[in-house]
Design a protein around this motif. Structure first.
Motif, PDB file in Angstrom:
ATOM      1  N   ARG A  44       6.983 -10.511  10.793  1.00 49.42           N
ATOM      2  CA  ARG A  44       7.218  -9.434  11.756  1.00 49.42           C
ATOM      3  C   ARG A  44       6.806  -8.095  11.163  1.00 49.42           C
ATOM      4  O   ARG A  44       6.626  -7.958   9.968  1.00 49.42           O
ATOM      5  CB  ARG A  44       8.683  -9.396  12.169  1.00 49.42           C
ATOM      6  N   ASP A  45       6.689  -7.139  12.062  1.00 53.32           N
ATOM      7  CA  ASP A  45       6.457  -5.739  11.701  1.00 53.32           C
ATOM      8  C   ASP A  45       5.298  -5.512  10.738  1.00 53.32           C
ATOM      9  O   ASP A  45       5.466  -4.862   9.705  1.00 53.32           O
ATOM     10  CB  ASP A  45       7.729  -5.124  11.084  1.00 53.32           C
ATOM     11  N   PRO A  93      -8.977  -1.491   4.376  1.00 53.38           N
ATOM     12  CA  PRO A  93      -7.719  -1.468   5.127  1.00 53.38           C
ATOM     13  C   PRO A  93      -6.701  -2.425   4.499  1.00 53.38           C
ATOM     14  O   PRO A  93      -7.052  -3.493   4.014  1.00 53.38           O
ATOM     15  CB  PRO A  93      -8.133  -1.943   6.525  1.00 53.38           C
ATOM     16  N   LYS A  94      -5.446  -1.995   4.503  1.00 55.18           N
ATOM     17  CA  LYS A  94      -4.381  -2.787   3.892  1.00 55.18           C
ATOM     18  C   LYS A  94      -3.272  -3.005   4.910  1.00 55.18           C
ATOM     19  O   LYS A  94      -3.131  -2.242   5.867  1.00 55.18           O
ATOM     20  CB  LYS A  94      -3.818  -2.077   2.658  1.00 55.18           C
ATOM     21  N   ALA A  95      -2.476  -4.035   4.674  1.00 58.29           N
ATOM     22  CA  ALA A  95      -1.356  -4.322   5.566  1.00 58.29           C
ATOM     23  C   ALA A  95      -0.209  -4.917   4.761  1.00 58.29           C
ATOM     24  O   ALA A  95      -0.424  -5.551   3.716  1.00 58.29           O
ATOM     25  CB  ALA A  95      -1.779  -5.292   6.663  1.00 58.29           C
ATOM     26  N   THR A  96       0.996  -4.675   5.234  1.00 58.68           N
ATOM     27  CA  THR A  96       2.179  -5.311   4.668  1.00 58.68           C
ATOM     28  C   THR A  96       2.998  -5.864   5.824  1.00 58.68           C
ATOM     29  O   THR A  96       2.952  -5.337   6.942  1.00 58.68           O
ATOM     30  CB  THR A  96       3.048  -4.315   3.860  1.00 58.68           C
ATOM     31  N   LEU A  97       3.738  -6.916   5.555  1.00 58.80           N
ATOM     32  CA  LEU A  97       4.641  -7.451   6.567  1.00 58.80           C
ATOM     33  C   LEU A  97       5.836  -8.104   5.886  1.00 58.80           C
ATOM     34  O   LEU A  97       5.814  -8.410   4.702  1.00 58.80           O
ATOM     35  CB  LEU A  97       3.931  -8.436   7.497  1.00 58.80           C
ATOM     36  N   ALA A 154       4.696  -9.668   2.246  1.00 60.15           N
ATOM     37  CA  ALA A 154       3.304 -10.023   1.960  1.00 60.15           C
ATOM     38  C   ALA A 154       2.428  -8.789   2.044  1.00 60.15           C
ATOM     39  O   ALA A 154       2.689  -7.881   2.842  1.00 60.15           O
ATOM     40  CB  ALA A 154       2.816 -11.074   2.949  1.00 60.15           C
ATOM     41  N   LYS A 155       1.405  -8.767   1.220  1.00 63.39           N
ATOM     42  CA  LYS A 155       0.392  -7.719   1.265  1.00 63.39           C
ATOM     43  C   LYS A 155      -0.945  -8.379   1.583  1.00 63.39           C
ATOM     44  O   LYS A 155      -1.244  -9.464   1.078  1.00 63.39           O
ATOM     45  CB  LYS A 155       0.306  -6.975  -0.063  1.00 63.39           C
TER      46      LYS A 155
END
Length: 199
Positions: A130-131, A140-144, A178-179
């Motif tokens: 989620r989120d 570009p990077k993301a975390t959740l 998670a990254k």
């Protein structure tokens, strides 16, 4: 998995108890770590060993599309991890398509330990990512955040098919972060961290 919580991986979410090679998670890839109550959606796996994921809303903007792509990449990574732990090998699982070498290294350590002990997993974890937070940049990077439920993910002896006893104090449902990074048009899991807190 090791007895300590896995840091900086992928998926693995699976961690193997040092002495009994007991799963705690990879990740990894996997982790039979977590809290106590079970998720009714977590059922024994079919041959595909696909983890159960919470459905996400349809994207309606560029931001939503990127978030959906992050969630899809994360779920795909878990699917590949689950398949790898089911045979104690990453061969033919597609892990390299979803996970960076840094994260894959920790999973491969788990798999080596499992092979030496003659152990594999059955069933599958239930994941609830989620989120996702996506940030722009050259890369570009993301975390959740995820709640990983390993209630129906079992470590067994490959020869006898008997369940390997795990520590009674282990978490069965736990919070994981998670990254991910976007490499070209593709999101890749760069790090999986299982927390010590239940969810």
């Amino acid at each position: 998995m090791t007895q300590a919580q896995r840091r900086g991986t992928g998926f693995t979410t699976v961690r193997i108890h040092r002495n009994a090679t007991a799963l705690l998670l990879a990740g990894s890839l996997m982790g039979l770590a977590g809290c106590s109550d079970s998720d009714p959606k977590a059922s024994p796996s079919a041959p595909s060993q696909r983890p159960t994921a919470t459905p996400t809303a349809s994207p309606n903007s560029t931001a939503d599309a990127e978030e959906a792509a992050v969630l899809a990449a994360y779920t795909q990574s878990w699917k590949a991890q689950t398949e790898a732990y089911a045979k104690a090998s990453s061969a033919g699982t597609g892990l390299r398509k979803t996970t960076t070498l840094r994260a894959l290294g920790l999973i491969e350590k788990d798999l080596t330990t499992m092979r030496k002990a003659g152990q594999v997993t059955t069933g599958k974890p239930a994941i609830h990512p989620r989120d996702p937070k996506v940030t722009d940049g050259d890369i570009p990077k993301a975390t959740l955040t995820d709640c990983v439920d390993t209630t129906k993910w079992t470590l067994i002896d490959k020869a006898s098919k008997k369940e390997v006893p795990l520590p009674s104090t282990r978490l069965v449902k736990y919070i994981s972060t998670a990254k991910l990074e976007k490499w070209g048009a593709k999101w890749m899991v760069t790090e999986l961290t299982a927390q010590t807190q239940p969810c």
